[in-house]
Design an enzyme around this catalytic site. Sequence first.
Site, short mmCIF file in Angstrom:
data_model
loop_
_atom_site.label_atom_id
_atom_site.label_comp_id
_atom_site.label_asym_id
_atom_site.label_seq_id
_atom_site.Cartn_x
_atom_site.Cartn_y
_atom_site.Cartn_z
N ARG A 94 0.98 -1.30 -0.38
CA ARG A 94 -0.18 0.08 -0.16
C ARG A 94 1.07 1.26 0.21
NH1 ARG A 94 -1.65 -4.08 -0.79
NH2 ARG A 94 -4.26 -4.82 -0.39
N GLU A 139 2.22 1.88 -3.65
CA GLU A 139 1.19 2.35 -4.16
C GLU A 139 0.73 3.70 -4.35
OE1 GLU A 139 -2.90 -0.14 -5.12
OE2 GLU A 139 -3.39 1.51 -3.69
N SER A 165 15.36 15.09 0.87
CA SER A 165 16.09 13.43 1.54
C SER A 165 15.74 12.60 1.97
CB SER A 165 17.14 14.18 1.98
OG SER A 165 18.68 13.48 2.53
#
Lengths: 179, 179, 179, 179, 179, 179, 179, 179, 179, 179
Positions: C119, C122, C145
Amino acid sequence: MTDQRARRGSIIAIAEQRQNLASLDSSIIDRLPAYSAALFEAKTQKRLTFEAIAEHLGRSEVAVAALFYGQARASPEDVAKLHQLLGLSPESNLASQMTGFPDRGRAGPMPPVEPLIYRLYEIVQNYGYAFKAVMNEKFGDGIMSAICFNSKVEKEVDETGAAWVVITLKGKWLPFTRF
Amino acid sequence: MTDQRARRGSIIAIAEQRQNLASLDSSIIDRLPAYSAALFEAKTQKRLTFEAIAEHLGRSEVAVAALFYGQARASPEDVAKLHQLLGLSPESNLASQMTGFPDRGRAGPMPPVEPLIYRLYEIVQNYGYAFKAVMNEKFGDGIMSAICFNSKVEKEVDETGAAWVVITLKGKWLPFTRF
Amino acid sequence: MTDQRARRGSIIAIAEQRQNLASLDSSIIDRLPAYSAALFEAKTQKRLTFEAIAEHLGRSEVAVAALFYGQARASPEDVAKLHQLLGLSPESNLASQMTGFPDRGRAGPMPPVEPLIYRLYEIVQNYGYAFKAVMNEKFGDGIMSAICFNSKVEKEVDETGAAWVVITLKGKWLPFTRF
Amino acid sequence: MTDQRARRGSIIAIAEQRQNLASLDSSIIDRLPAYSAALFEAKTQKRLTFEAIAEHLGRSEVAVAALFYGQARASPEDVAKLHQLLGLSPESNLASQMTGFPDRGRAGPMPPVEPLIYRLYEIVQNYGYAFKAVMNEKFGDGIMSAICFNSKVEKEVDETGAAWVVITLKGKWLPFTRF
Amino acid sequence: MTDQRARRGSIIAIAEQRQNLASLDSSIIDRLPAYSAALFEAKTQKRLTFEAIAEHLGRSEVAVAALFYGQARASPEDVAKLHQLLGLSPESNLASQMTGFPDRGRAGPMPPVEPLIYRLYEIVQNYGYAFKAVMNEKFGDGIMSAICFNSKVEKEVDETGAAWVVITLKGKWLPFTRF
Amino acid sequence: MTDQRARRGSIIAIAEQRQNLASLDSSIIDRLPAYSAALFEAKTQKRLTFEAIAEHLGRSEVAVAALFYGQARASPEDVAKLHQLLGLSPESNLASQMTGFPDRGRAGPMPPVEPLIYRLYEIVQNYGYAFKAVMNEKFGDGIMSAICFNSKVEKEVDETGAAWVVITLKGKWLPFTRF
Amino acid sequence: MTDQRARRGSIIAIAEQRQNLASLDSSIIDRLPAYSAALFEAKTQKRLTFEAIAEHLGRSEVAVAALFYGQARASPEDVAKLHQLLGLSPESNLASQMTGFPDRGRAGPMPPVEPLIYRLYEIVQNYGYAFKAVMNEKFGDGIMSAICFNSKVEKEVDETGAAWVVITLKGKWLPFTRF
Amino acid sequence: MTDQRARRGSIIAIAEQRQNLASLDSSIIDRLPAYSAALFEAKTQKRLTFEAIAEHLGRSEVAVAALFYGQARASPEDVAKLHQLLGLSPESNLASQMTGFPDRGRAGPMPPVEPLIYRLYEIVQNYGYAFKAVMNEKFGDGIMSAICFNSKVEKEVDETGAAWVVITLKGKWLPFTRF
Amino acid sequence: MTDQRARRGSIIAIAEQRQNLASLDSSIIDRLPAYSAALFEAKTQKRLTFEAIAEHLGRSEVAVAALFYGQARASPEDVAKLHQLLGLSPESNLASQMTGFPDRGRAGPMPPVEPLIYRLYEIVQNYGYAFKAVMNEKFGDGIMSAICFNSKVEKEVDETGAAWVVITLKGKWLPFTRF
Amino acid sequence: MTDQRARRGSIIAIAEQRQNLASLDSSIIDRLPAYSAALFEAKTQKRLTFEAIAEHLGRSEVAVAALFYGQARASPEDVAKLHQLLGLSPESNLASQMTGFPDRGRAGPMPPVEPLIYRLYEIVQNYGYAFKAVMNEKFGDGIMSAICFNSKVEKEVDETGAAWVVITLKGKWLPFTRF
């Protein structure tokens, strides 16, 4: 002088003028932003090396080449100077394109298939852990930045007359934050 | 002083002594030649940096680290000096292993997942074509050799006190043969 | 009470005590440094959450969990405190291992196959360009960063009683160097 | 004032006006729905930031940028407000396109090659298991939803004047169903 | 002479004797059949080059090296001669292993990461279509067999004293069947 | 003679004239530089083999075919001779394109799917380590250059009348630099 | 009855008893948590089907099989019942292992190479967009959860006596959050 | 009422009419057969759901959506009914295209990047072996056919008002042939 | 006769006896079920061809070889006959292993690197669409089953004495269900 | 008869005439040579099966279909007969294209996503080693050629009326050369 020989001579002349002028391989155009083709075309027409352009812009050759390949962002001054030097039409929308934020990293495939670029990749592949070990001992736990970074390419000729390429990669050291 | 605090103090002491000494992550051992683990273990025991070892061998730090990772070949003199410096048993067969021809390139995955090594990869990805264009203009059609090649890592501190890594890659220029 | 039921009861008891204690899936051990298994085993034995360990170390939960998975480096103090808290033998060589420079990034496959980690992947896949566009407008040309970086995970409960996860990613802004 | 300098000045002016306005890299257009190019073009023309558009729509900046990249669905009200704000022709069929169900996830390659997006990917790669362990301990067996989800990007400036990016990912906790 | 220097001398001696004797990198053993390690060990002990072994077997050097890497099948005579030359125990079951049908092609990864092997791969990558076009014009529609095939490696020294490798690949021409 | 048969005859005639003339598969054009299609078309029109063109240019057949596929750089003389031989218009910009620096390595996929090219790849896959071992013993630690390199394809007919392809790969030996 | 036939008879008897009892292919063990092998071994010994175990646990067959493959988490009650049913030693540490948080998704490769599992993958490949379109029309913009999810497998026999598999996938609908 | 508000109203009206009508994302068109775009366009114009079309054709919604995505073959009756329902021109060559044999499986990438389709893939990834084990026990050694197969999607609402998706996959059982 | 020659003779004798007996390459063992190694070892000891074993079992050679590689399921009768023929200990648990449900498809990598297997793969690669087109015309819309399937390998010798392999693949035709 | 019904009838008529005529999926055209589309279009117009074309050409159906997909080379006679049979214009340059040397292997992706082609791939995946073992025992060390090769597809109907596909693959046996 016959026509034939004259024609041949003029083709050689054209070709020679282009010796050692980097241009854009037509099969790579789709992977680059639209302004790349325009810039390279003007560069070829004006017969300018990256060295000459870099001097005009007050920037590094590598940075200017990266800019032509869509891997760096131009400042408004860069754009103005490029227009002037390359004789680009002020009506073109190159200015707005080149000062956009580049979508970096898509110019070529990885692993590289181009022999010159592959050699650089091979250096990372073979010496990557060696670089890491040496940097860790010199600097601690962190990385060398590829963002806060600059680079140059120089030519050296050794005592036997052989040419050597010297690439300098200089990046700020960034220690891992403790949290 | 309680036992508890004493123990804690001694653990800190051990750990501090190892600060900034590159060692071998145990999960990478299988991908390296057998002598890598032996060399790194001795290096850790002797608390030697690559800088110190390199000085003893009269070689570059990067080359010595590469040798530890199985990416470079040791000369008989290197082996003898390493035995002496690291206190390796003369009966070990490190000598014969280290002077074999390395099976280079398998130390880590590509694309690299280690952040420090990835940054070097990213430089090739972003600036690969720029390096190619600049080299082509400076040298013609060819490549920078990664074989007839050396490298070093240096530290620079700028006026603000910030540390910078400077990597120098130096390779012989090899023009494409015309045939 | 029969033996059968007593035995069943004690197994449930053992299992319940472990509810919501993260442990190490045995099939992942080979990809992690050797000390990971030792740390997780001690954590399981002592029934300590990452929250408790983090508090003892004065560090963030995410950082401590990353340390257990070999993705972060321990300071000598961290090691000493972990020895004390987890009851590790002072003779073990965990101290030297944990203060080495981690070989990060190899804990799991990418793309992730673990649903929870997928997830997060995604989110990068779907919103990556959106994050880039928003950051570029807010900060200019650069990156956030992942090194000079920290993170935390918090729990929120909404008015309907439903739980929400709040992950905060905080990284220093690094502008691309002009060169 | 000479012509030359005037022209240069006007190019700089155009470019500066576009500073920090996210636009669409022309080489990515094919991977996005057709309305993406139209929306970005209008945004560039009107010189609108995502912040301004988000405010007009009453939505989050990240969501609006995602919508421009074809990763989110517009409501009829969103479409109407975008028409008004961006001055789109009511005859265009943007309305019907933007309220379709997006075919998410194809905007860029994975692993990302764009440095900014790669850093987010690297966070998942390095800290994925740490996030999982911490969430499991805080919430039990389940995942953080990437669907029932929202996100924002904020800027913080620390005491040294350095800018930090703060990304908040907030998703509903979904426990695995027992069946 | 001190002990120290004596020891160092003997290590150099051992190492020098092994100069230019191909041995087996220990990290590759798992990908090769079990007899590979046994053969290479005996070869190292006996200090035999592939040239010497090939002469003894009446076969080509390349074929013999391929046999050591599990990429070619040994005849019963080969096995008998290897036993004799390498001093292998007649009780070992090398005979039955080496005359089995090899499971070819798994010695190294493709694309190769070893620089020497990569160069051969690069030749196929760059000149593959050129070879195809030239063969098609010389022979018609078909392929050069890699089965009904032999190969040799030779050394040439040019007038400047530089060494050149000459690889000859010779395969039967197989025309596509018309059906 | 009927019309039908006449037409059929003329088609056979056209086709036969093209027997064993390498041409460009139309589905590969996009991966090659723009001049490839132009050169192949002229070659087909003029019914020239690579052998004939190579003789005219004083170069090797393999090099000329590589040049047609965008894998080698043309000299000004090559360009002039090709213009003459192929009857190309002097106004075309082939001259400037062909003398650019080729973006090598993208003509076909790797692993190759073309059966002829796959066989060459299979030779590297099966015999790669054998070549390495033999070269290491003959030359030491280094590689055979694929840049300072030439190649030729020859036809041999054995005593049974069967045709054999003989490919010669000749590259300069490059020893690894000690540093 | 001869010995021979008796022995053969007993082997058949053993084998028949195992007909249609799912067991664990030994080559997959490394990818699964350690308790998988223990559970499958006990299941084989006791000759229990997943149907029987599921009934004993009051759970679905699919969930129980998933639990055996390390893809689901056991509750303390599940563990206690499994101990009882499978006759596991209460001293084993299965309880603590099985109630850990599974590291899901690594049981087999994707794309699947197992024909039965490939067919399920193929259904997603061929009908994925059809499922999406139908769900979008029935439910709006969102996804079917694979977490808040259950599944069952049933057998149907049609009028011709042919057997059909009926898999039911039931997941909660999750609409994309508007933000 | 002002013009502005009128225009905005009409755009909302258009958009709302399209709510929950699956249409074709323009960036996917190239991967689908040419008739897909035509069918989806007509469907959008006529404001027809797949449910309505399926009823008209006497087929399942999933099958009809698959047909629109080029994953199923239309019968002549399907084509005739689609022409009638969608008002397609009888002169179009949709009839001949749609009754061709589909080149299935290329609509989207695998692993899927679309979140909804990924969840289905994740179910195969996580529960693949569980499905196999349960089917093997219920049916023996074989597979569930994905060819002799049908599927439907249904909506259920639970007692809390939450919507659930129920997908039924029904395939003939095919036992492995003994030979 | 000398000892030397006697020994050599006996090694040749052993090797010759094994000529053309398929055995198991030791480097592939890990990818196969545990019983594969046991079966191949017994086969080698007994010097049995697959033809002989197939005759004893009343099955096809290909099926028996597939069974040895863990790609097919043995019936109780197969197991009993194999025990008898191969002289396996009745106490071994081969019976229970071999009658389990195979986890098919993992014996070798795809694309295959073994030249013999690659040629079969190449046939699918080159002629896949041709097979599809011909089958579609002969049978309609569907597939040839690889489950309800059998295969055999035969040898033919042509008039010139050359040997040809004839593989027959026979699978049931499965039409796509209309739904 | 109403207009409506007439139109519907004629569409069904058109569609039925095309039943079981293989045509070209429009989304695959880019991967094939330009003549593929022309040939398939003419085939569709003339309503010719591959069986009919093969008979006219005196070639195998599989070979002719392969020729249409650009995977085989046409002889001048093939071209002449195809012109006649398909009614192609003699002015088209199909003749010169079709007698070129095909760039084989790029018609579809591997692993195949088309279910029919995948089944063939699966046969290689599952039975590859079995085929190798049986061939090695029957023929020795070598391969079945895929070049000196032919194939046919036949239909068989069993006693229950079920249709079976019989594919015959026949290739010359090529023993590995001893060198």
